[in-house]
Structure formats: structure tokens, C-alpha cells
Design a protein around this motif. Structure first.
Motif, mmCIF file in Angstrom:
data_model
loop_
_atom_site.group_PDB
_atom_site.id
_atom_site.type_symbol
_atom_site.label_atom_id
_atom_site.label_comp_id
_atom_site.label_asym_id
_atom_site.label_seq_id
_atom_site.Cartn_x
_atom_site.Cartn_y
_atom_site.Cartn_z
ATOM 1 N N VAL A 167 -71.744 -3.910 68.564
ATOM 2 C CA VAL A 167 -71.682 -2.623 69.263
ATOM 3 C C VAL A 167 -72.721 -2.583 70.377
ATOM 4 O O VAL A 167 -72.437 -2.144 71.498
ATOM 5 N N ALA A 168 -73.923 -3.060 70.102
ATOM 6 C CA ALA A 168 -74.964 -3.090 71.137
ATOM 7 C C ALA A 168 -74.546 -3.995 72.295
ATOM 8 O O ALA A 168 -74.790 -3.667 73.465
ATOM 9 N N LEU A 169 -73.905 -5.087 71.980
ATOM 10 C CA LEU A 169 -73.437 -6.007 73.019
ATOM 11 C C LEU A 169 -72.388 -5.343 73.899
ATOM 12 O O LEU A 169 -72.427 -5.470 75.126
ATOM 13 N N THR A 170 -71.484 -4.599 73.303
ATOM 14 C CA THR A 170 -70.456 -3.926 74.097
ATOM 15 C C THR A 170 -71.043 -2.818 74.951
ATOM 16 O O THR A 170 -70.537 -2.523 76.027
ATOM 17 N N ASN A 171 -72.133 -2.205 74.475
ATOM 18 C CA ASN A 171 -72.771 -1.142 75.252
ATOM 19 C C ASN A 171 -73.605 -1.698 76.399
ATOM 20 O O ASN A 171 -73.731 -1.059 77.437
ATOM 21 N N GLN A 172 -74.193 -2.874 76.220
ATOM 22 C CA GLN A 172 -75.084 -3.444 77.229
ATOM 23 C C GLN A 172 -74.344 -4.117 78.369
ATOM 24 O O GLN A 172 -74.780 -4.044 79.516
ATOM 25 N N LEU A 173 -73.266 -4.796 78.060
ATOM 26 C CA LEU A 173 -72.560 -5.577 79.075
ATOM 27 C C LEU A 173 -71.512 -4.737 79.794
ATOM 28 O O LEU A 173 -70.917 -3.837 79.218
ATOM 29 N N LYS A 174 -71.280 -5.053 81.034
ATOM 30 C CA LYS A 174 -70.262 -4.364 81.832
ATOM 31 C C LYS A 174 -68.942 -5.131 81.751
ATOM 32 O O LYS A 174 -68.308 -5.404 82.749
ATOM 33 N N VAL A 175 -68.554 -5.475 80.534
ATOM 34 C CA VAL A 175 -67.330 -6.231 80.288
ATOM 35 C C VAL A 175 -66.442 -5.408 79.369
ATOM 36 O O VAL A 175 -66.927 -4.643 78.537
ATOM 37 N N ASP A 176 -65.151 -5.583 79.502
ATOM 38 C CA ASP A 176 -64.190 -4.870 78.667
ATOM 39 C C ASP A 176 -64.397 -5.244 77.192
ATOM 40 O O ASP A 176 -64.691 -6.394 76.868
ATOM 41 N N THR A 177 -64.234 -4.287 76.314
ATOM 42 C CA THR A 177 -64.425 -4.506 74.886
ATOM 43 C C THR A 177 -63.466 -5.553 74.336
ATOM 44 O O THR A 177 -63.839 -6.352 73.480
ATOM 45 N N THR A 178 -62.242 -5.573 74.835
ATOM 46 C CA THR A 178 -61.277 -6.569 74.357
ATOM 47 C C THR A 178 -61.718 -7.983 74.716
ATOM 48 O O THR A 178 -61.498 -8.910 73.941
ATOM 49 N N THR A 179 -62.372 -8.138 75.854
ATOM 50 C CA THR A 179 -62.858 -9.455 76.258
ATOM 51 C C THR A 179 -63.958 -9.922 75.304
ATOM 52 O O THR A 179 -63.954 -11.068 74.856
ATOM 53 N N ILE A 180 -64.876 -9.026 74.972
ATOM 54 C CA ILE A 180 -65.951 -9.372 74.039
ATOM 55 C C ILE A 180 -65.376 -9.685 72.662
ATOM 56 O O ILE A 180 -65.792 -10.635 72.013
ATOM 57 N N ALA A 181 -64.407 -8.908 72.215
ATOM 58 C CA ALA A 181 -63.779 -9.146 70.914
ATOM 59 C C ALA A 181 -63.109 -10.510 70.881
ATOM 60 O O ALA A 181 -63.227 -11.245 69.890
ATOM 61 N N ASN A 182 -62.436 -10.882 71.956
ATOM 62 C CA ASN A 182 -61.776 -12.189 72.011
ATOM 63 C C ASN A 182 -62.786 -13.320 72.001
ATOM 64 O O ASN A 182 -62.560 -14.349 71.361
ATOM 65 N N ILE A 183 -63.894 -13.155 72.694
ATOM 66 C CA ILE A 183 -64.923 -14.197 72.732
ATOM 67 C C ILE A 183 -65.535 -14.398 71.345
ATOM 68 O O ILE A 183 -65.748 -15.526 70.905
ATOM 69 N N ILE A 184 -65.788 -13.308 70.644
ATOM 70 C CA ILE A 184 -66.398 -13.389 69.315
ATOM 71 C C ILE A 184 -65.371 -13.815 68.268
ATOM 72 O O ILE A 184 -65.722 -14.357 67.231
ATOM 73 N N GLY A 185 -64.103 -13.587 68.538
ATOM 74 C CA GLY A 185 -63.058 -13.963 67.589
ATOM 75 C C GLY A 185 -62.663 -12.828 66.668
ATOM 76 O O GLY A 185 -62.242 -13.052 65.536
ATOM 77 N N LEU A 186 -62.796 -11.597 67.156
ATOM 78 C CA LEU A 186 -62.436 -10.419 66.379
ATOM 79 C C LEU A 186 -61.237 -9.734 67.003
ATOM 80 O O LEU A 186 -60.952 -9.908 68.183
ATOM 81 N N HIS A 187 -60.568 -8.925 66.210
ATOM 82 C CA HIS A 187 -59.493 -8.104 66.754
ATOM 83 C C HIS A 187 -60.127 -6.918 67.479
ATOM 84 O O HIS A 187 -61.075 -6.311 66.975
ATOM 85 N N PRO A 188 -59.641 -6.577 68.673
ATOM 86 C CA PRO A 188 -60.244 -5.472 69.438
ATOM 87 C C PRO A 188 -60.294 -4.150 68.683
ATOM 88 O O PRO A 188 -61.243 -3.378 68.855
ATOM 89 N N VAL A 189 -59.316 -3.878 67.833
ATOM 90 C CA VAL A 189 -59.298 -2.622 67.077
ATOM 91 C C VAL A 189 -60.519 -2.535 66.163
ATOM 92 O O VAL A 189 -61.103 -1.456 65.989
ATOM 93 N N MET A 190 -60.938 -3.675 65.608
ATOM 94 C CA MET A 190 -62.099 -3.687 64.733
ATOM 95 C C MET A 190 -63.357 -3.300 65.518
ATOM 96 O O MET A 190 -64.182 -2.508 65.039
ATOM 97 N N VAL A 191 -63.495 -3.810 66.737
ATOM 98 C CA VAL A 191 -64.664 -3.496 67.562
ATOM 99 C C VAL A 191 -64.632 -2.024 67.968
ATOM 100 O O VAL A 191 -65.662 -1.346 67.944
ATOM 101 N N TYR A 192 -63.447 -1.523 68.328
ATOM 102 C CA TYR A 192 -63.336 -0.098 68.675
ATOM 103 C C TYR A 192 -63.709 0.785 67.486
ATOM 104 O O TYR A 192 -64.367 1.811 67.639
ATOM 105 N N ARG A 193 -63.308 0.375 66.276
ATOM 106 C CA ARG A 193 -63.641 1.148 65.074
ATOM 107 C C ARG A 193 -65.146 1.151 64.838
ATOM 108 O O ARG A 193 -65.731 2.183 64.511
ATOM 109 N N TRP A 194 -65.795 -0.010 65.010
ATOM 110 C CA TRP A 194 -67.241 -0.081 64.836
ATOM 111 C C TRP A 194 -67.966 0.777 65.860
ATOM 112 O O TRP A 194 -68.959 1.414 65.547
ATOM 113 N N ARG A 195 -67.452 0.804 67.097
ATOM 114 C CA ARG A 195 -68.068 1.644 68.128
ATOM 115 C C ARG A 195 -67.944 3.117 67.759
ATOM 116 O O ARG A 195 -68.877 3.902 67.937
ATOM 117 N N GLN A 196 -66.771 3.504 67.236
ATOM 118 C CA GLN A 196 -66.562 4.890 66.823
ATOM 119 C C GLN A 196 -67.492 5.242 65.659
ATOM 120 O O GLN A 196 -68.101 6.310 65.646
#
Length: 81
Positions: A22-51
Motif C-alpha cells: 500500500v505504501a508503494l502504491t501511494n509513493q509511486l506515480k504508477v498505476d496500481t494495476t502495474t504495481i500489482a502485475n510487477i509484484i505478481g498479485l491480482h489488482p483487486v487484492m491491492v485495491y482491497r488492501w488500499r481500501q
């Protein structure tokens, strides 16, 4: 890191890992789906953690671990000498 809880490959991530993602998604000016793909997670999981983080449900618990990494001396420490 994740641990597999059953034969059905249910993966549970630590709170520390979730908070760091979550901190990584907040710090970087990159789309959340891009970060999720790089880490190997489903984007919905990252969106849920952010929520959960926004709602205050995802809070890193304090740890009693002591860092064994070498630290550099700060300016105030060198001034004291």
C-alpha cells in the motif's frame, strides 16, 4: 512472504507485506494495476488492501524485533564526540 494454508493454494500475506505494498502504491506515480502485475498479485487484492488501509483496518502492529543491520552515524552523533 506468503504462506500456503491448504491444498487449494489459499495464500495469506503478512500485514507487514500488505502495508508495504500500500505504501508503494501511494509513493509511486504508477498505476496500481502495474504495481500489482510487477509484484505478481491480482489488482483487486491491492485495491482491497488500499481500501482497508483507508478505513484503518490494515495497521501494522509494532514488532519487538531488533534490527541487526549496521547503521551509519548521524550528524548529531558525530558532533557529540
Amino acid at each position: 512472504m506468503p504462506k500456503i494454508l491448504s491444498e487449494e493454494r489459499v495464500v495469506e500475506y503478512s500485514t507487514e507485506f500488505k502495508v508495504r505494498v500500500v505504501a508503494l502504491t501511494n509513493q509511486l506515480k504508477v498505476d496500481t494495476t502495474t504495481i500489482a502485475n510487477i509484484i505478481g498479485l491480482h489488482p483487486v487484492m491491492v485495491y482491497r488492501w488500499r481500501q482497508e488501509s483507508r478505513e484503518g483496518k490494515l495497521v501494522e502492529k509494532p514488532s519487538r524485533r531488533i534490527s541487526m543491520a549496521k547503521t551509519t552515524k548521524t550528524q548529531s552523533q558525530t558532533d557529540d564526540k
